[in-house]
Structures are given as structure tokens and as C-alpha cells.
Design a protein around this motif. Structure first.
Motif, mmCIF file in Angstrom:
data_model
loop_
_atom_site.group_PDB
_atom_site.id
_atom_site.type_symbol
_atom_site.label_atom_id
_atom_site.label_comp_id
_atom_site.label_asym_id
_atom_site.label_seq_id
_atom_site.Cartn_x
_atom_site.Cartn_y
_atom_site.Cartn_z
ATOM 1 N N HIS A 256 1.388 -0.970 -0.432
ATOM 2 C CA HIS A 256 -0.222 -0.161 -0.184
ATOM 3 C C HIS A 256 0.934 0.989 -0.292
ATOM 4 O O HIS A 256 1.851 1.530 1.021
ATOM 5 C CB HIS A 256 -0.860 0.410 1.711
ATOM 6 C CG HIS A 256 -1.950 0.522 1.155
ATOM 7 N ND1 HIS A 256 -2.767 1.502 2.007
ATOM 8 C CD2 HIS A 256 -2.323 1.988 -0.026
ATOM 9 C CE1 HIS A 256 -3.694 2.627 1.856
ATOM 10 N NE2 HIS A 256 -3.451 2.875 0.507
ATOM 11 N N LYS B 16 -1.862 11.046 7.786
ATOM 12 C CA LYS B 16 -2.616 10.464 9.379
ATOM 13 C C LYS B 16 -4.200 9.858 9.665
ATOM 14 O O LYS B 16 -4.336 9.267 11.031
ATOM 15 C CB LYS B 16 -3.080 12.211 10.162
ATOM 16 C CG LYS B 16 -1.555 12.982 10.739
ATOM 17 C CD LYS B 16 -2.411 14.298 10.684
ATOM 18 C CE LYS B 16 -1.027 15.760 11.824
ATOM 19 N NZ LYS B 16 -2.009 16.555 11.015
ATOM 20 N N ALA B 17 -4.308 9.652 8.587
ATOM 21 C CA ALA B 17 -6.472 8.850 8.377
ATOM 22 C C ALA B 17 -5.444 7.543 7.843
ATOM 23 O O ALA B 17 -7.045 6.734 8.597
ATOM 24 C CB ALA B 17 -6.902 9.914 7.193
ATOM 25 N N SER B 18 -4.303 7.153 7.834
ATOM 26 C CA SER B 18 -4.386 5.975 7.531
ATOM 27 C C SER B 18 -3.636 5.186 8.824
ATOM 28 O O SER B 18 -3.549 5.730 9.876
ATOM 29 C CB SER B 18 -3.109 5.737 6.557
ATOM 30 O OG SER B 18 -1.835 6.111 7.437
ATOM 31 N N GLY B 19 -4.348 3.520 8.980
ATOM 32 C CA GLY B 19 -4.326 3.322 10.110
ATOM 33 C C GLY B 19 -3.099 2.963 10.362
ATOM 34 O O GLY B 19 -1.715 3.121 9.717
ATOM 35 N N ASN B 20 -2.438 2.593 11.474
ATOM 36 C CA ASN B 20 -0.984 2.415 12.685
ATOM 37 C C ASN B 20 -0.272 1.346 11.192
ATOM 38 O O ASN B 20 -0.631 0.098 11.478
ATOM 39 C CB ASN B 20 -0.563 2.099 13.732
ATOM 40 C CG ASN B 20 -0.094 2.862 13.913
ATOM 41 O OD1 ASN B 20 1.140 3.486 13.896
ATOM 42 N ND2 ASN B 20 0.530 2.557 15.302
ATOM 43 N N HIS B 21 0.834 2.242 10.392
ATOM 44 C CA HIS B 21 1.420 0.797 9.191
ATOM 45 C C HIS B 21 0.803 -0.025 9.180
ATOM 46 O O HIS B 21 1.061 -0.790 7.782
ATOM 47 C CB HIS B 21 1.873 -0.319 10.768
ATOM 48 C CG HIS B 21 3.276 -0.201 11.327
ATOM 49 N ND1 HIS B 21 4.445 0.573 11.475
ATOM 50 C CD2 HIS B 21 2.629 0.191 12.789
ATOM 51 C CE1 HIS B 21 5.446 -0.124 12.631
ATOM 52 N NE2 HIS B 21 4.193 0.655 13.548
ATOM 53 N N SER B 22 -0.194 0.605 8.161
ATOM 54 C CA SER B 22 -1.048 0.271 6.469
ATOM 55 C C SER B 22 0.187 0.747 5.702
ATOM 56 O O SER B 22 -0.453 0.035 4.176
ATOM 57 C CB SER B 22 -2.600 1.022 6.988
ATOM 58 O OG SER B 22 -2.408 2.140 7.506
ATOM 59 N N ASP C 279 4.614 4.285 13.459
ATOM 60 C CA ASP C 279 5.006 4.179 12.240
ATOM 61 C C ASP C 279 5.788 5.723 11.269
ATOM 62 O O ASP C 279 6.347 5.541 10.420
ATOM 63 C CB ASP C 279 3.815 3.172 11.439
ATOM 64 C CG ASP C 279 2.963 4.492 10.997
ATOM 65 O OD1 ASP C 279 2.215 4.688 12.414
ATOM 66 O OD2 ASP C 279 2.078 4.716 10.391
ATOM 67 N N ARG D 271 3.053 8.706 16.691
ATOM 68 C CA ARG D 271 3.019 7.433 15.802
ATOM 69 C C ARG D 271 3.925 6.279 15.662
ATOM 70 O O ARG D 271 4.828 6.898 15.088
ATOM 71 C CB ARG D 271 1.486 7.406 15.190
ATOM 72 C CG ARG D 271 1.969 7.430 13.779
ATOM 73 C CD ARG D 271 1.102 8.035 13.077
ATOM 74 N NE ARG D 271 0.234 6.756 11.979
ATOM 75 C CZ ARG D 271 -0.598 7.008 11.399
ATOM 76 N NH1 ARG D 271 -1.595 7.205 10.775
ATOM 77 N NH2 ARG D 271 -0.261 6.148 10.545
ATOM 78 N N ARG E 250 -3.583 12.101 4.889
ATOM 79 C CA ARG E 250 -3.666 10.869 4.307
ATOM 80 C C ARG E 250 -3.273 9.672 5.277
ATOM 81 O O ARG E 250 -3.335 8.612 5.649
ATOM 82 C CB ARG E 250 -3.596 10.715 2.685
ATOM 83 C CG ARG E 250 -4.487 11.656 2.179
ATOM 84 C CD ARG E 250 -5.059 10.841 1.168
ATOM 85 N NE ARG E 250 -5.593 11.689 0.098
ATOM 86 C CZ ARG E 250 -6.642 12.869 -0.260
ATOM 87 N NH1 ARG E 250 -6.315 13.194 0.944
ATOM 88 N NH2 ARG E 250 -7.155 13.010 -1.497
#
Length: 122
Positions: A1, A40-46, A75, A73, A38
Motif C-alpha cells: 500500500h 494521519k488518516a491511515s491506520g498504524n503501519h497500513s 510508523d 505514532r 492521508r
């Protein structure tokens, strides 16, 4: 991703094609501020990596990389950020790789794999 931050439509299309052709899921940001939002809005390590252009409107890629690296965070310090133009400025901002434009498919994929594999091995 992969998060792809690029303000030029043609460069965005080319990079997106290279990435998706090699199995990547691509999320687009058209400027540095969108890239930070984007991320910030993504999941941790996504996100596996960020391809970041330097010269973009609203917020440049160097500033965006700094802002991402400063986030609280896990990641934010680890996600590979790869720029396509200013090697030393990118290294100083904490980016992990460097690509030249126009993007070369093999170099793009090789750089992404090297960065992502290095992180996964740690």
C-alpha cells in the motif's frame, strides 16, 4: 500500500501505473498537505511506503516529510519516504530513497522493495 504524493497529473498516472502493475494499492495525494492528512488518516503501519514529490503546491514534499516524521505514532519514523528529485534535502528530511523523473519502472519498484524489505527485516 503506497501513498503517492504528486501534483502533476501525467507523473501521477505514470507512477500509479508502474505501482499498480506490480501489485501495489495506491492512495493519491495532490500536494504535501494532503499527503500528511492521508498519512494521519491511515491506520498504524497500513502504508508500506510514501512516494513524495518535492515541488508541490500548498505544502512541499520536504515540509510534508518533516511533518510526517514528527507525528506521534510508531510508523511515522519507520515508513519509507521516497522522493523523486532533491537527494540531499530528502535525506536531511528523513526520506529513505531517491528516484529521478521521469520515473523508471524498474528503479521505482526496486527502490520500494529495498526500503520495504529493510523495514520488515528489522
Amino acid at each position: 500500500h503506497v501513498l503517492l504524493a504528486e501534483d502533476n497529473e501525467i507523473n501521477m498516472e505514470i507512477a500509479e501505473f508502474y505501482l499498480t502493475d506490480h501489485g501495489a494499492k495506491v492512495e493519491k495525494a495532490w500536494n504535501g498537505q494532503q499527503a500528511v492528512c492521508r498519512f494521519k488518516a491511515s491506520g498504524n503501519h497500513s502504508l508500506d511506503a510514501i512516494l513524495m514529490d518535492v515541488m508541490m503546491p500548498v505544502m512541499d514534499g520536504i515540509t510534508a516529510a518533516h511533518k510526517i516524521r514528527m507525528l506521534d505514532r510508531p510508523d511515522a519514523k519507520a515508513v519509507p519516504i521516497i522522493e523523486t528529485e532533491c537527494r540531499q534535502q530528502c535525506a536531511d528530511a528523513g526520506m529513505n530513497g531517491y528516484l529521478t523523473k521521469p520515473l523508471d519502472a524498474h528503479a521505482t519498484v526496486r527502490t520500494l522493495l529495498q526500503c520495504v524489505n529493510h523495514i520488515q527485516q528489522e
